[in-house]
Design a protein around this motif. Structure first.
Motif, PDB file in Angstrom:
ATOM      1  N   VAL A 234       0.835  -1.208   0.000  1.00 35.71           N
ATOM      2  CA  VAL A 234       0.000   0.000   0.000  1.00 35.71           C
ATOM      3  C   VAL A 234       0.870   1.259   0.000  1.00 35.71           C
ATOM      4  O   VAL A 234       0.627   2.207  -0.769  1.00 35.71           O
ATOM      5  CB  VAL A 234      -0.937  -0.004   1.223  1.00 35.71           C
ATOM      6  N   ILE A 235       1.900   1.280   0.858  1.00 28.44           N
ATOM      7  CA  ILE A 235       2.755   2.480   0.949  1.00 28.44           C
ATOM      8  C   ILE A 235       3.462   2.757  -0.364  1.00 28.44           C
ATOM      9  O   ILE A 235       3.403   3.866  -0.911  1.00 28.44           O
ATOM     10  CB  ILE A 235       3.770   2.312   2.094  1.00 28.44           C
ATOM     11  N   TRP A 236       4.147   1.735  -0.897  1.00 23.86           N
ATOM     12  CA  TRP A 236       4.868   1.949  -2.160  1.00 23.86           C
ATOM     13  C   TRP A 236       3.900   2.176  -3.323  1.00 23.86           C
ATOM     14  O   TRP A 236       4.217   2.913  -4.258  1.00 23.86           O
ATOM     15  CB  TRP A 236       5.791   0.770  -2.460  1.00 23.86           C
ATOM     16  N   GLY A 237       2.721   1.547  -3.250  1.00 24.67           N
ATOM     17  CA  GLY A 237       1.728   1.785  -4.298  1.00 24.67           C
ATOM     18  C   GLY A 237       1.278   3.234  -4.336  1.00 24.67           C
ATOM     19  O   GLY A 237       1.154   3.833  -5.417  1.00 24.67           O
ATOM     20  N   LEU A 238       1.032   3.821  -3.161  1.00 28.67           N
ATOM     21  CA  LEU A 238       0.641   5.231  -3.104  1.00 28.67           C
ATOM     22  C   LEU A 238       1.759   6.143  -3.608  1.00 28.67           C
ATOM     23  O   LEU A 238       1.506   7.137  -4.301  1.00 28.67           O
ATOM     24  CB  LEU A 238       0.265   5.613  -1.669  1.00 28.67           C
ATOM     25  N   VAL A 239       2.998   5.789  -3.254  1.00 27.65           N
ATOM     26  CA  VAL A 239       4.138   6.590  -3.720  1.00 27.65           C
ATOM     27  C   VAL A 239       4.236   6.549  -5.235  1.00 27.65           C
ATOM     28  O   VAL A 239       4.370   7.597  -5.905  1.00 27.65           O
ATOM     29  CB  VAL A 239       5.445   6.095  -3.070  1.00 27.65           C
ATOM     30  N   VAL A 240       4.154   5.349  -5.801  1.00 25.14           N
ATOM     31  CA  VAL A 240       4.251   5.212  -7.263  1.00 25.14           C
ATOM     32  C   VAL A 240       3.096   5.930  -7.946  1.00 25.14           C
ATOM     33  O   VAL A 240       3.277   6.633  -8.956  1.00 25.14           O
ATOM     34  CB  VAL A 240       4.275   3.719  -7.658  1.00 25.14           C
ATOM     35  N   LEU A 241       1.883   5.802  -7.393  1.00 22.02           N
ATOM     36  CA  LEU A 241       0.715   6.458  -7.990  1.00 22.02           C
ATOM     37  C   LEU A 241       0.884   7.977  -7.995  1.00 22.02           C
ATOM     38  O   LEU A 241       0.600   8.654  -8.995  1.00 22.02           O
ATOM     39  CB  LEU A 241      -0.534   6.062  -7.200  1.00 22.02           C
TER      40      LEU A 241
ATOM     41  N   LEU B  34      12.474  14.061  -1.344  1.00 26.72           N
ATOM     42  CA  LEU B  34      12.295  14.063  -2.800  1.00 26.72           C
ATOM     43  C   LEU B  34      10.945  13.464  -3.175  1.00 26.72           C
ATOM     44  O   LEU B  34      10.215  14.002  -4.026  1.00 26.72           O
ATOM     45  CB  LEU B  34      13.429  13.278  -3.468  1.00 26.72           C
ATOM     46  N   LEU B  35      10.609  12.345  -2.553  1.00 31.56           N
ATOM     47  CA  LEU B  35       9.309  11.713  -2.827  1.00 31.56           C
ATOM     48  C   LEU B  35       8.164  12.612  -2.377  1.00 31.56           C
ATOM     49  O   LEU B  35       7.097  12.650  -3.013  1.00 31.56           O
ATOM     50  CB  LEU B  35       9.229  10.358  -2.117  1.00 31.56           C
ATOM     51  N   ASN B  36       8.378  13.342  -1.294  1.00 30.09           N
ATOM     52  CA  ASN B  36       7.349  14.247  -0.779  1.00 30.09           C
ATOM     53  C   ASN B  36       6.978  15.313  -1.809  1.00 30.09           C
ATOM     54  O   ASN B  36       5.795  15.584  -2.051  1.00 30.09           O
ATOM     55  CB  ASN B  36       7.865  14.897   0.509  1.00 30.09           C
ATOM     56  N   VAL B  37       7.979  15.919  -2.433  1.00 31.49           N
ATOM     57  CA  VAL B  37       7.713  16.944  -3.446  1.00 31.49           C
ATOM     58  C   VAL B  37       6.978  16.335  -4.640  1.00 31.49           C
ATOM     59  O   VAL B  37       6.023  16.921  -5.186  1.00 31.49           O
ATOM     60  CB  VAL B  37       9.026  17.610  -3.894  1.00 31.49           C
ATOM     61  N   GLY B  38       7.398  15.123  -5.050  1.00 30.08           N
ATOM     62  CA  GLY B  38       6.706  14.451  -6.147  1.00 30.08           C
ATOM     63  C   GLY B  38       5.252  14.160  -5.809  1.00 30.08           C
ATOM     64  O   GLY B  38       4.354  14.381  -6.632  1.00 30.08           O
ATOM     65  N   LEU B  39       5.002  13.677  -4.586  1.00 28.92           N
ATOM     66  CA  LEU B  39       3.626  13.402  -4.171  1.00 28.92           C
ATOM     67  C   LEU B  39       2.789  14.676  -4.114  1.00 28.92           C
ATOM     68  O   LEU B  39       1.603  14.675  -4.466  1.00 28.92           O
ATOM     69  CB  LEU B  39       3.628  12.718  -2.804  1.00 28.92           C
TER      70      LEU B  39
ATOM     71  N   LEU C 285       0.067  17.098   4.504  1.00 28.26           N
ATOM     72  CA  LEU C 285      -0.375  15.704   4.368  1.00 28.26           C
ATOM     73  C   LEU C 285       0.731  14.819   3.797  1.00 28.26           C
ATOM     74  O   LEU C 285       1.012  13.728   4.316  1.00 28.26           O
ATOM     75  CB  LEU C 285      -1.615  15.636   3.477  1.00 28.26           C
ATOM     76  N   THR C 286       1.381  15.293   2.724  1.00 27.82           N
ATOM     77  CA  THR C 286       2.423  14.466   2.094  1.00 27.82           C
ATOM     78  C   THR C 286       3.656  14.348   2.978  1.00 27.82           C
ATOM     79  O   THR C 286       4.287  13.281   3.031  1.00 27.82           O
ATOM     80  CB  THR C 286       2.813  15.052   0.722  1.00 27.82           C
ATOM     81  N   SER C 287       4.012  15.416   3.688  1.00 35.97           N
ATOM     82  CA  SER C 287       5.214  15.349   4.534  1.00 35.97           C
ATOM     83  C   SER C 287       5.000  14.421   5.729  1.00 35.97           C
ATOM     84  O   SER C 287       5.913  13.680   6.120  1.00 35.97           O
ATOM     85  CB  SER C 287       5.624  16.743   5.007  1.00 35.97           C
ATOM     86  N   VAL C 288       3.802  14.434   6.312  1.00 37.44           N
ATOM     87  CA  VAL C 288       3.515  13.510   7.416  1.00 37.44           C
ATOM     88  C   VAL C 288       3.529  12.068   6.904  1.00 37.44           C
ATOM     89  O   VAL C 288       4.068  11.163   7.561  1.00 37.44           O
ATOM     90  CB  VAL C 288       2.158  13.852   8.064  1.00 37.44           C
ATOM     91  N   PHE C 289       2.945  11.854   5.732  1.00 32.01           N
ATOM     92  CA  PHE C 289       2.924  10.506   5.165  1.00 32.01           C
ATOM     93  C   PHE C 289       4.344   9.994   4.909  1.00 32.01           C
ATOM     94  O   PHE C 289       4.688   8.857   5.267  1.00 32.01           O
ATOM     95  CB  PHE C 289       2.119  10.516   3.863  1.00 32.01           C
ATOM     96  N   THR C 290       5.174  10.833   4.294  1.00 31.60           N
ATOM     97  CA  THR C 290       6.532  10.371   3.984  1.00 31.60           C
ATOM     98  C   THR C 290       7.375  10.196   5.237  1.00 31.60           C
ATOM     99  O   THR C 290       8.194   9.280   5.318  1.00 31.60           O
ATOM    100  CB  THR C 290       7.231  11.356   3.025  1.00 31.60           C
ATOM    101  N   ALA C 291       7.162  11.059   6.242  1.00 29.95           N
ATOM    102  CA  ALA C 291       7.961  10.954   7.465  1.00 29.95           C
ATOM    103  C   ALA C 291       7.586   9.718   8.276  1.00 29.95           C
ATOM    104  O   ALA C 291       8.458   8.991   8.769  1.00 29.95           O
ATOM    105  CB  ALA C 291       7.788  12.215   8.313  1.00 29.95           C
TER     106      ALA C 291
END
Length: 553
Positions: free
Chosen positions: A11-18, A423-428, A525-531
């Motif tokens: 789920v985590i990597w799926g959300l990141v890729v999406l 980096l992933l946070n900015v992309g998300l 939201l994205t920074s909390v998720f990535t952290a």
């Protein structure tokens, strides 16, 4: 003890890729924009080889949503328009005349003959031949009044009817004028919005300012003149009875009649009744089409009220011509061959395909209820927008670089994990902005810069907590686990308060303030998720592979 179930990892990597997939089109902005514009043009006007080539600039199967650029980044047009709300009063009184006439004709034996006389704009003046029937005439006309449909006008009537001698005067009441002004402004804003949106421009800003002004900002449009041509076209469609034809432009019509030029026949003029049978406000749809000879035309359809009026008129006037009038020009004057009960028809004329398409767009959007005067107009060139983008990009890179260096020097390998998450946070964040169709402005870029600075706060809290736990915990695995568990409450508290502020800014603010609040809120939201999730899964995967006996944070 450090364990994340497989389904959570998926789920985590799926959300990141999406998120990254939806952010990807922004890296190819011009290509994707060309692709999207081509699709929209093909749907409206048909396909051509050039449009097909533009559509192929980006794969159809790939996401094609973009972060829209605001006026300060993209360039565009800015207008401030003043709506002449007083014009609506005159139209209302003109529309009241048939109802007043019919009501008084029903009591002809008491009030005599009825004739409309000239009066000031916004006033309906009616003369009766039997002044002794004035009291009865006033009662009949006042019966046409209805209550004002607003809270402030509760209990008031929409008409003020008075009589003197043999003349009845009808005007709108003050409460109805206020309600009419409000409706006129709302209708004008909505019609402008529909006209601008239908031609494919992105994320316009259309806001009422004061009592009678409208601010219009449209990114990506060539000039203020182009925007004025689009908005200023009234597209007032009416169907008027034809009294006669003439080739003399100086012909003086009878009262309540007017002389209009023919669009199809240069040098010819039609004398028509001023009061229309049906207006374009009663249209429910208009689409470009072709007539029986293959020439471009426009199909139209009325609402039930318009269909009934149109049907009754055609049933009573078979063999008589009627004029289809667009912006005070007769575009067609067919003879009524039979009763037309369905409320639909076709407008033909000397159109090309583009003109019929534009006419259909304007008719669908409706007629502007009143004339607009443009008080201020500016064209913001794309060069200025590009300077803003460059400045915003430099600010983001400086902030990004400073954070990366700080985290790397402060926390070593764990800091590098946090940098990957950043980096992933900015992309998300860009993926979310693309999905919701948000508009990015300079304040929005400021929100992104602030998000980059705040994004590592949660990681700093976690890493500092892990440092503390390493002094007392049994082994690095337990220290990492306790670090995430015990830092969670502080992370949630800090980010919830900031998110509440962003929500308040979005609710109470407008324009640039909202742009800042959207990027700030989504960034939280994205920074909390990535952290909490992404850095943790990276650390767990590293720990499972290396199995270190000790760690340094």
């Amino acid at each position: 003890m450090l364990h994340i179930p497989t389904w959570k990892r998926i789920v985590i990597w799926g959300l990141v890729v999406l998120g990254l997939v939806f952010a990807l089109p922004n890296a190819f902005y011009s290509r994707v924009e060309t692709h999207n514009d081509a699709i929209q043009t093909i749907e409206m006007q048909g396909s051509t080889p050039e449009l097909v080539a533009d559509r192929a600039a980006w794969p159809d199967w790939a996401p094609a949503t973009l972060v829209n650029l605001g006026l300060d980044l993209r360039g565009g047009a800015h207008l401030l328009a003043e709506v002449q709300v007083s014009d609506v009063y005159a139209d209302r009184m003109d529309g009241m005349w048939p109802d007043v006439r019919d009501a008084l004709r029903g009591a002809r034996d008491r009030v005599g003959t009825v004739r409309r006389t000239d009066a000031e704009p916004g006033t309906l003046s009616v003369r009766i031949s039997r002044p002794e029937g004035m009291e009865e005439a006033l009662r009949l006309v006042r019966a046409l009044a209805v209550p004002v449909a607003t809270l402030t006008g509760a209990g008031a009537s929409d008409l003020v009817v008075s009589g003197a001698g043999d003349t009845i005067t009808v005007q709108l009441s003050e409460a109805e004028k206020v309600a009419t002004d409000t409706r006129t402004m709302r209708q004008s804003v909505e019609i402008i919005r529909r006209r601008v949106d239908e031609v494919g421009t992105r994320e316009p800003t259309i806001q009422r300012q004061g009592t009678d002004r409208i601010l219009i900002q449209v990114p990506g449009i060539g000039s203020a003149a182009e925007l004025k041509d689009l908005i200023g076209t009234t597209a007032q469609l009416t169907f008027n009875p034809v009294v006669g034809r003439t080739s003399d432009a100086n012909t003086r019509p009878e009262p309540r009649q007017k002389v209009l030029p023919s669009l199809d026949e240069p040098g010819q003029f039609y004398i028509v009744e001023s009061t229309p049978v049906v207006t374009g406000e009663e249209l429910t749809d208009a689409q470009p089409a072709f007539d029986q000879n293959g020439r471009p035309a426009v199909n139209f359809r009325f609402n039930p009220s318009g269909a009934r009026k149109f049907g009754d008129y055609t049933a009573e006037n078979i063999g008589s011509p009627f004029a289809i009038v667009l912006d005070d020009e007769v575009i067609s004057a067919p003879v009524i061959q039979s009763h037309i009960p369905g409320g639909s028809g076709i407008i033909t004329g000397n159109f090309n395909i583009e003109e019929s398409t534009n006419l259909a767009v304007l008719l669908r959007a409706g007629a502007l209820p009143a004339e607009m005067t443009f008080l201020e107009e500016r064209t913001i060139g794309p060069e200025l927008g590009q300077d803003s983008i460059d400045a915003g990009r430099i600010a983001c890179l400086v902030a990004f670089g400073a954070v990366l260096v700080f985290m790397g020097l402060s926390y070593g390998l764990f800091g590098m994990f946090a940098n990957i998450a950043l980096l992933l946070n900015v992309g998300l964040l860009f993926g979310l902005l693309s999905v919701i169709g948000a508009t990015l402005t300079l304040p929005g870029i400021a929100g992104i810069v602030l998000t980059i600075g705040m994004a590592v706060d949660a990681n700093v809290l976690i890493f500092e907590r892990i440092r503390e736990e390493l002094k007392t915990a049994k082994g690095p695995a337990r220290a990492i686990e306790l670090g995430y568990e015990r830092a969670l409450s502080a992370i949630v508290d800090a980010n919830i308060t900031t998110f509440i502020v962003a929500t308040i800014l979005f609710t109470l603010g407008s324009g640039p303030v909202r742009g800042f609040s959207i990027t700030l809120g989504l960034g939280i939201l994205t920074s909390v998720f990535t952290a909490i999730f992404v850095t943790r899964i990276i650390i767990v995967m590293w720990f499972e592979r290396r199995r270190p006996k000790t760690i340094e944070v």
